[in-house]
Enzyme design. Sequence first.
Site, short mmCIF file in Angstrom:
data_model
loop_
_atom_site.label_atom_id
_atom_site.label_comp_id
_atom_site.label_asym_id
_atom_site.label_seq_id
_atom_site.Cartn_x
_atom_site.Cartn_y
_atom_site.Cartn_z
N GLY A 155 60.11 -46.93 140.24
CA GLY A 155 60.34 -48.01 141.21
C GLY A 155 59.62 -47.86 142.53
CB SER A 156 56.70 -45.97 143.81
OG SER A 156 55.62 -46.33 142.99
CG ASN A 157 54.13 -50.77 142.42
OD1 ASN A 157 53.30 -51.10 143.26
ND2 ASN A 157 53.85 -49.94 141.41
CG ASN A 176 52.65 -56.62 135.12
OD1 ASN A 176 53.54 -55.82 135.40
ND2 ASN A 176 51.65 -56.30 134.31
CD GLU A 236 49.94 -49.27 140.69
OE1 GLU A 236 51.10 -49.66 140.50
OE2 GLU A 236 49.39 -48.43 139.95
CG ASP A 255 48.73 -55.68 130.93
OD1 ASP A 255 49.73 -55.95 131.61
OD2 ASP A 255 48.61 -54.62 130.28
CG HIS A 304 47.52 -53.27 134.09
ND1 HIS A 304 48.34 -52.76 133.11
CD2 HIS A 304 46.25 -52.87 133.78
CE1 HIS A 304 47.60 -52.10 132.23
NE2 HIS A 304 46.34 -52.15 132.62
CG MET A 309 57.05 -49.17 131.11
SD MET A 309 55.34 -49.70 131.53
CE MET A 309 54.81 -48.39 132.60
C1 GAR Z 1 52.69 -48.37 138.12
O1 GAR Z 1 51.55 -47.56 138.16
C2 GAR Z 1 52.37 -49.70 137.47
O2 GAR Z 1 51.10 -50.17 137.76
C3 GAR Z 1 52.49 -49.34 136.00
O3 GAR Z 1 53.60 -48.49 135.94
C4 GAR Z 1 53.73 -47.79 137.17
C5 GAR Z 1 55.12 -48.00 137.68
O4 GAR Z 1 55.35 -47.23 138.81
N1 GAR Z 1 52.67 -50.49 135.20
C6 GAR Z 1 52.14 -50.61 133.99
O5 GAR Z 1 51.50 -49.74 133.45
C7 GAR Z 1 52.42 -51.94 133.30
N2 GAR Z 1 51.55 -52.12 132.20
P1 GAR Z 1 56.59 -47.50 139.75
O6 GAR Z 1 57.82 -47.54 138.82
O7 GAR Z 1 56.64 -46.32 140.65
O8 GAR Z 1 56.38 -48.79 140.45
#
Ligand code: GAR
Length: 207
Positions: free
Chosen positions: A14-16, A109, A176, A147, A111, A92
């Site tokens: 969940g950093s995003n 989303n 990101e 995607d 990516h 995911m």
């Molecule tokens: C992020 O790097 C995001 O781009 C990727 O998962 C990570 C989630 O990090 N997403 C994908 O690969 C989707 N196809 P987060 O949970 O720290 O946000």
Amino acid sequence: MRKLRVGVLASGRGSNLQAIIDACSIGEAPAQVTVVVSDRAEAYALDRARQHGIPAVHIHPSYYGTKEEYEHRIVLEMREYGVELVCLAGYMRLVGGVLLDSFPDRIMNIHPALLPSFKGLHGQRQALEYGVKISGCTVHFVDGGMDTGPIIIQAAVPVLSGDSEEDLSSRILEQEHIIYPQAVKLFAEGRLRIDGKKVHVLDGSGQ
Ligand code: GAR
């Protein structure tokens, strides 16, 4: 100022999500995260939501007979919290028709690759294995494919010789955290127009 109500779907750390929460809380984006939903009970994204007093909901996919029923449950939750934009943040699973039809052109989303290259899982690993010299990340609207939806913003980073997957992932992740809040801000300001595969970014005056 009226704030756009954002629902976040996340499967992991969940950093995003955190970057979006932070941007909203300092007023960088006229938006607020009103609910976080996860398909995984142990997702740290749910803890982050709770730490900010945001409703955190676990919905267990295998509890439901079909993907449609599972997504109906998500939609109910999103509606309960008045969600106007759904942000996938490390979610995911492939989004299905029920979510897409409930939030047309209202699901984004992020990516970890420069789409249309390296779709699917492990975008960073795919980029390293291919030997590209530049990679990055993409925020896009979600359509029925994996995607494949219209691209909103991208950021590029160099791939350095000797990079491990972790090195490249963390360089991409920094970007990101910048571009996802920017995309939410643009959406919240009504400045994104989808035109087929293209997304036009209007300036502040609506041009
Ligand atoms: C992020 O790097 C995001 O781009 C990727 O998962 C990570 C989630 O990090 N997403 C994908 O690969 C989707 N196809 P987060 O949970 O720290 O946000």
